[in-house]
Design a protein around this motif. Structure first.
Motif, short mmCIF file in Angstrom:
data_model
loop_
_atom_site.label_atom_id
_atom_site.label_comp_id
_atom_site.label_asym_id
_atom_site.label_seq_id
_atom_site.Cartn_x
_atom_site.Cartn_y
_atom_site.Cartn_z
N SER A 12 -5.94 73.64 139.29
CA SER A 12 -7.06 74.54 139.57
C SER A 12 -6.72 75.90 138.98
CB SER A 12 -7.30 74.66 141.07
OG SER A 12 -7.80 73.44 141.56
N LYS A 14 -7.81 79.79 138.01
CA LYS A 14 -8.71 80.85 138.47
C LYS A 14 -8.59 82.13 137.65
CE LYS A 14 -8.78 78.93 143.07
NZ LYS A 14 -8.23 79.03 144.40
N ALA A 70 -11.76 82.37 143.46
CA ALA A 70 -12.71 81.39 142.91
C ALA A 70 -13.97 82.10 142.44
CB ALA A 70 -13.03 80.31 143.94
N CYS A 122 -11.78 74.93 137.73
CA CYS A 122 -11.55 75.05 139.17
C CYS A 122 -12.78 74.53 139.89
CB CYS A 122 -11.27 76.50 139.56
SG CYS A 122 -10.94 76.69 141.33
N TRP A 123 -12.66 73.38 140.50
CA TRP A 123 -13.77 72.74 141.19
C TRP A 123 -14.14 73.59 142.40
CZ3 TRP A 123 -14.37 66.98 140.65
CH2 TRP A 123 -15.44 66.49 141.39
N SER A 148 -17.87 74.74 138.24
CA SER A 148 -16.52 75.06 137.80
C SER A 148 -16.56 76.05 136.65
CB SER A 148 -15.77 73.81 137.33
OG SER A 148 -14.49 74.16 136.83
N SER A 161 0.22 74.63 143.39
CA SER A 161 0.12 73.20 143.14
C SER A 161 1.15 72.46 143.98
CB SER A 161 0.36 72.92 141.65
OG SER A 161 0.29 71.54 141.42
#
Length: 183
Positions: A12, A14, A70, A122-123, A148, A161
């Motif tokens: 992910s 950002k 996000a 990034c979901w 995203s 992570s």
């Protein structure tokens, strides 16, 4: 990149550079996205690509808790991808709406294809759907599933992570029997 390398490399992201997405790479990513399987091959989803700065700002305000990383990533990235789906074009089994599954599979294809092409994603699914629908003129019958940011990333915090192990999520034959291989 090899398939399992792509899976291991996906993170992910950002923090993005504002470098434009290369058209040939974007075309490969989008082709991979629409190749995803779906219930009865009903492609009930649509992806909206957003590169307009004003719209990206409005989308960032639609992220719940819109003061976090996000939300900021939506304005930073050169492209934002919004996936919407028409529930009436899909099915439901045991009260499970398959438009969510179909859209999720397509979004995962996009995320993995982006990783393969060297782009981060990034979901984001914690969204104010009404704001997004208004910003992008989405018809009422569609549901906003996720979005995203997409682009080259400037840095990555490897501490975020936490890769799980197989035994964290896989059982063999019954709920409380950890998978230790098939004999």
């Amino acid at each position: 990149m090899q398939f399992y390398d792509v899976i291991n490399e996906r993170k992910s992201i950002k923090n993005f550079k504002n470098t434009p997405i290369q058209k040939d790479k974007l075309d490969r990513i989008l082709t991979a996205t629409i190749m995803s399987p779906s219930w009865k091959n009903n492609k009930c989803f649509k992806f909206i690509l957003v590169d307009n700065e004003t719209q990206k700002q409005e989308l960032s305000m639609a992220v719940m808790n819109n003061v976090n990383s996000a939300s900021n990533s939506v304005t930073q990235a050169p492209l934002v991808v919004v996936v919407v789906a028409d529930p009436s074009s899909s099915g439901s089994i045991d009260n499970k709406d398959l438009y969510l599954v179909d859209s999720g599979i397509a979004m995962e294809h996009l995320v993995l294809a982006c990783t393969n092409e060297g782009y981060g994603t990034c979901w984001i699914a914690s969204l104010d759907e009404d704001k997004i629908k208004k910003t992008l003129c989405i018809p009422d019958k569609y549901r906003v599933v996720a979005m995203s940011p997409m682009g080259e990333y400037s840095d990555y915090d490897d501490n975020q992570s936490n890769k799980d192990t197989i035994n964290d999520h896989i059982c063999l034959n019954k709920w409380d029997s950890p998978y230790e291989g098939i004999h």
